[in-house]
Enzyme design. Structure first.
Site, short mmCIF file in Angstrom:
data_model
loop_
_atom_site.label_atom_id
_atom_site.label_comp_id
_atom_site.label_asym_id
_atom_site.label_seq_id
_atom_site.Cartn_x
_atom_site.Cartn_y
_atom_site.Cartn_z
CB SER A 61 -2.06 -0.95 -2.90
OG SER A 61 -1.26 -1.53 -1.89
CE LYS A 64 1.21 0.38 -2.01
NZ LYS A 64 1.52 -1.05 -2.13
CE1 TYR A 188 2.68 2.03 1.44
CE2 TYR A 188 2.87 0.62 3.37
CZ TYR A 188 2.62 0.78 2.03
OH TYR A 188 2.29 -0.31 1.25
CE1 TYR A 240 0.68 -4.33 -5.01
CE2 TYR A 240 -1.30 -5.66 -4.83
CZ TYR A 240 -0.61 -4.52 -4.53
OH TYR A 240 -1.19 -3.56 -3.77
CB VAL A 258 -5.08 -5.89 0.56
CG1 VAL A 258 -3.90 -6.43 -0.22
CG2 VAL A 258 -4.65 -4.85 1.57
#
Length: 306
Positions: A61, A64, A188, A240, A258
């Protein structure tokens, strides 16, 4: 500064509780949790590393941040019609909020939001073209053409895609995705499967530490206001439903993945990349967070300082 980086690595080597690797993606479940790395790249071109800082890992992530930067470059503020800018308070793969909010993801760093960002930057192109653009951008900001995709990790994610596919189909049902769901997901998953070392990742984050310019290379990546806004989203949403805890303990904009990596930005000072594969209950690197907390305690580089 090198002594501090060495001290942090030594402290993390002694840690008994190392978290749990992300075994819901089988390829990530095979990674040795004993590994630790840290790199600080400063705005004046210095690099300080300890641990296995040249070992590539799946950035997941953290990617992103880079796709958000690309999307804002392509679309500007019209991106915010597709994805919000608020913390979610829910796990990164939650579908609950999507239902309440008519399929518009809360922010670009939860999975649904990142999938919406990928859909936006595809612009009618095939996954291969979009992935070429994403990889070229990451290589450009890191100044390293050796960075590549880990296709085994991407395949592992594609084989276990049900939750992310649910998010994507839900958004598609509300008219928030333009492209074929499988093509968006394939893009993705490969984006998340970019493999980088801490040294490469710290270099890639440098533009966010000095108002959009990678100072060592002199390259302007984004305008100053955009760099500040990306940093603000990293601070509020980058971890998050533990983003508040990270802000409290570390006090820097940061984005976790992760795969066990965290990229943190100390505006005016530099970019810090840490990696330790074991995660806490929220999916963030356990030792990576501890290392950054120790780093800020020793340097005073929190954005909430003087």
């Amino acid at each position: 500064m090198q002594d501090l980086i060495d001290d942090i690595a030594a402290a993390m080597a002694k840690a008994e509780e190392r978290g749990k690797v992300a075994d819901y993606i089988p390829e990530l479940g095979h990674v040795d949790p004993q590994q630790f790395a840290i790199t600080l790249a400063t705005v004046d071109g210095q690099v300080y590393s300890a641990g296995c800082a040249t070992t590539p890992f799946s950035i997941q992530s953290i990617s992103k941040v880079f796709t958000l930067t690309i999307a804002l470059g392509q679309m500007g503020d019209s991106l915010w019609t597709k994805v919000g800018r608020e913390p979610s308070g829910d796990p990164f793969n939650s579908i609950v909020q999507l239902e309440h909010e008519s399929g518009k993801p809360r922010n670009p760093f939860i999975n649904a939001g990142a999938i919406a960002v990928v859909d936006a930057i595809m612009m009618g192109h095939e996954p291969k073209e979009t992935l070429g653009e994403i990889l070229s951008f990451v290589r450009y900001i890191a100044d390293d053409d050796s960075i590549c995709f880990d296709h085994a990790v991407a395949a592992s994610e594609m084989a276990h895609r049900d939750r992310n596919a649910s998010l994507a189909h839900f958004m598609k049902a509300f008219g928030h995705l333009r492209h074929d769901v499988d093509k968006v997901l394939g893009t993705y998953f490969h984006q998340c499967a970019i493999a980088m070392s801490c040294e490469q990742l710290a270099h890639a984050g440098l533009f966010l530490a000095s108002d959009g310019v990678n100072k060592p290379s002199g390259i302007r990546v984004v305008a100053p206001q955009r760099a500040r806004r990306i940093n603000s989203l990293m601070m509020m949403c980058g971890h998050y439903d533990a983003s508040g805890e990270f802000a409290f303990r570390v006090g820097l904009p940061g984005k976790s993945g992760v795969g066990g990596g965290i990229l943190a930005i100390a505006p005016g000072h530099g970019a810090i990349a840490v990696w330790s594969p074991g995660l806490d209950a929220y999916g963030n690197s356990l030792l990576g967070t501890q290392a950054l907390e120790m780093f800020v305690q020793r340097t005073g580089w929190s954005v909430f300082g003087h």
